[in-house]
Every structure is written in C-alpha cells, then in structure tokens.
Design an enzyme around this catalytic site. Structure first.
Site, mmCIF file in Angstrom:
data_model
loop_
_atom_site.group_PDB
_atom_site.id
_atom_site.type_symbol
_atom_site.label_atom_id
_atom_site.label_comp_id
_atom_site.label_asym_id
_atom_site.label_seq_id
_atom_site.Cartn_x
_atom_site.Cartn_y
_atom_site.Cartn_z
ATOM 1 N N ASP A 1 0.911 -1.279 0.043
ATOM 2 C CA ASP A 1 -0.008 -0.096 0.069
ATOM 3 C C ASP A 1 0.825 1.254 -0.144
ATOM 4 O OD1 ASP A 1 -2.928 -0.045 -0.200
ATOM 5 O OD2 ASP A 1 -2.930 -0.634 1.930
ATOM 6 N N GLU B 1 -14.088 -1.994 -1.734
ATOM 7 C CA GLU B 1 -14.327 -2.082 -0.339
ATOM 8 C C GLU B 1 -15.674 -1.434 0.244
ATOM 9 O OE1 GLU B 1 -11.151 -0.984 2.173
ATOM 10 O OE2 GLU B 1 -12.375 -1.177 4.077
#
Ligand code: KIV
Length: 262
Positions: free
Chosen positions: A79, A178
């Site tokens: 990330d 998400e």
C-alpha cells in the site's frame, strides 16, 4: 504470480488475498494465497493507530521487507501510505519506485480519488504495476467523517462506478472494492476489465481480501463482513494465563527446560 497473470484471472477461479505485515505470518500465508497485501492497515492492526493516516513510507518499507523475506510464491503488493501519491503523478512514481526498489515487492496499491486516472496511468506506463482501491477508502476517513460503506445514494453510486472505470482505463491490474452493497460490487465487476477483489463487497467480486488479524480473531470486535476462522485472541490469552500460573507456582521452567552443568 505476475501482474498479467492476476489480470488474466478475471472471471476465473477467485483470487485469494490476505494482508501480511511480518515475515513469519507471510511464510504461513504464502502457500495459500495468490496475493499478499502489505496493507497500510498495519498502522491500526500492529501499531494501534486510530486510522491509517499516520502510516509513513518508512513503516511500509520495513513491513514490506519483512513480508518479502517470508514469502516465496505469492504476489506481494504494498500500500502507498496517505500523503505519498495524492500530490501528483511524479511524486507518486518516485515513492512507488522507492517501495519496489527497497523491498523487492512486485506492485503498489493506491486508493482512488480525483487524480487517480493520471496517477495510475503515469506509474503503469513507467513500469509500476498498480492495484486500485474504490468504495470505502480508509485514507478518506477525515473527509468522510468515519469508515462508512459507500454507494448508498445514486450520486455516490455513480461516483464509485466512475472511479472504478477510471482506475481500470488507466491500466490497474486489479481493483480492491471495499464496503459497497452486493449489486454495486457486481455492476463494477461486470464493467471493468481488471479483476475486482472484494472486502465487505459480497461474493460478486473476482476475488476476496481480508485483514488477516481480523479473520484470525485477534480483536474483540470485527466488521460484519469478516468471517473469523480462528480465535487467536482467546488462544493467546489462554497461553499467557497458563504461563503466568506456571511461573508463579514454579512449575515453569521444569528440568527438561533447564540447562545443567556436564
Ligand atoms: O490496508 C489494507 O489492509 C487494505 C485492505 C483492507 C484492502 O487496504
């Protein structure tokens, strides 16, 4: 595993992804996963931060290096932390290149936003595989006022779909979706060419990811979409309780756990 191989898994056997932050856990997960994500969730899960905002490049590099030492077969994605890619494509490229050079990981992930299209395209064209992330964006916690599911109103729904389309068109090899309702996850999955990897986004995606510590049951609370595959919190607490008792009643260490002079 390579980025093109993951891209080619669209609509095939679902992609299996879990987060990893340390070498020993990466070693255990590696044989079972297609993708290991060194998520910036590390800030909350390992370092006890209230959100991912405080996560730094140095933290991501340290954890990604550890995961690379533990993994062998899985594709490792790191990330990009908050503040490392939003200012513009060039800064994003330099930070992404640093993440790949200093860790050996194969790809980076960024959360979508207004500049996602040019940033993803700039990095991909210069040799950096990029995974996108749409829907609930944990790094937007301060503007959103919390971790809230996305796409519940028509305008928000259109925005999430547009972000997914932009990320796809820019060349992302996979897109994390998400915290969205099933019908929106299915619509995005049909619309984009890259495989979608869901978290709290139903079985309608091309793969699934969970925060490993959540699914291992390390916390008292976990979101509705998490299935707990173990009770590690209970197991660790019981082990510590047994150890404390053994130390206090002097049954640990026993002779078999003791060195003696020859
Ligand atoms: O940081 C992370 O662990 C993530 C997953 C929740 C997808 O981005």
């Amino acid at each position: 595993m390579t980025a093109p191989e993951i891209y080619a898994r669209k609509g095939q056997v679902p992609l299996v992804c879990l987060t990893a932050y340390t070498a020993p856990v990466a070693e255990i997960l590696d044989e079972h996963c297609d993708v290991l994500l060194v998520g910036d969730s590390v800030g909350m899960v390992v370092h006890g931060l209230p959100s991912t905002i405080g996560v730094t490049m140095d933290m991501m590099i340290l954890h990604a290096q550890a995961v690379m030492r533990g993994s062998d077969k899985a594709f490792v994605v790191v990330d990009m932390p908050f503040g490392s890619y939003e200012a513009g494509p060039e800064e994003a490229f330099h930070n992404a290149a640093r993440l790949l050079k200093e860790t050996g990981a194969q790809a980076v992930k960024i959360e979508s936003g207004p500049t996602v299209h040019e940033t993803v395209a700039y990095m991909v064209q210069r040799g950096i595989p990029v995974m996108g992330h749409v829907g609930l964006r944990p790094q937007a916690v301060n503007v959103d006022g919390g971790f809230k599911a996305k796409g519940r109103t028509e305008s928000e729904r259109k925005k999430v779909i547009q972000e997914a389309l932009d990320t796809d068109a820019a060349g992302a090899f996979a897109i994390v979706v998400e915290g969205v309702a099933e019908d929106l996850a299915r619509e995005i999955t049909v619309l984009v060419k890259a495989p979608t990897i869901g978290i709290g986004a139903s079985a309608g995606c091309d793969g699934q990811v969970l925060v490993t510590d959540d699914m291992l049951g390390l916390f008292d609370w976990s979101p509705k979409f998490v299935r707990r595959y173990a009770d590690m919190r209970g197991a660790i607490s019981k082990a510590a309780e047994d150890y404390a008792k053994d130390v206090r009643d002097r049954s640990f260490p026993a002779p078999q756990e003791t060195y003696f002079a020859k």
